[in-house]
Design a protein around this motif. Structure first.
Motif, PDB file in Angstrom:
ATOM      1  N   GLU A   5     -39.459 -15.075  10.882  1.00  0.00           N
ATOM      2  CA  GLU A   5     -40.535 -14.743  12.115  1.00  0.00           C
ATOM      3  C   GLU A   5     -40.268 -14.574  13.682  1.00  0.00           C
ATOM      4  N   PRO A   6     -39.701 -14.856  14.351  1.00  0.00           N
ATOM      5  CA  PRO A   6     -39.369 -14.695  15.894  1.00  0.00           C
ATOM      6  C   PRO A   6     -39.074 -13.093  15.937  1.00  0.00           C
ATOM      7  N   GLN A   8     -39.731 -11.208  14.281  1.00  0.00           N
ATOM      8  CA  GLN A   8     -40.727  -9.756  13.651  1.00  0.00           C
ATOM      9  C   GLN A   8     -41.530  -9.836  15.218  1.00  0.00           C
ATOM     10  N   ARG A   9     -41.596 -10.142  15.863  1.00  0.00           N
ATOM     11  CA  ARG A   9     -42.315 -10.178  17.207  1.00  0.00           C
ATOM     12  C   ARG A   9     -41.333  -9.557  18.224  1.00  0.00           C
ATOM     13  N   ILE A  23     -41.297  -8.171  23.494  1.00  0.00           N
ATOM     14  CA  ILE A  23     -42.170  -8.957  22.456  1.00  0.00           C
ATOM     15  C   ILE A  23     -43.328  -7.710  22.208  1.00  0.00           C
ATOM     16  N   ARG A  24     -43.519  -7.605  20.975  1.00  0.00           N
ATOM     17  CA  ARG A  24     -44.468  -6.932  20.205  1.00  0.00           C
ATOM     18  C   ARG A  24     -45.484  -7.262  20.648  1.00  0.00           C
ATOM     19  N   ASP A  25     -46.383  -5.678  21.477  1.00  0.00           N
ATOM     20  CA  ASP A  25     -47.850  -6.057  21.768  1.00  0.00           C
ATOM     21  C   ASP A  25     -47.699  -7.022  23.056  1.00  0.00           C
TER      22      ASP A  25
END
Length: 52
Positions: A5-6, A8-9, A23-25
């Motif tokens: 999960e981390p 995917q960020r 880091i996404r976004d």
């Protein structure tokens, strides 16, 4: 939270920070976070500094 999960960020965009993983976004480079951890910062400090 599963162990992937981390990951995917994290994203890579050639037009942001020269393609470094971020880091996404967020405009937060992963190497900055890992550098803070390597310097001895704890997770709580990171979450306080970057609540997102």
């Amino acid at each position: 939270m599963n162990k992937n999960e981390p990951l995917q960020r994290i994203t890579i965009n050639p037009s942001i920070f020269g393609g470094k993983p971020i880091i996404r976004d967020r405009r937060l480079v992963v190497e900055h976070i890992t550098g803070m951890l390597a310097a001895g910062d704890i997770t709580e400090t990171l979450l306080e500094a970057y609540p997102g």
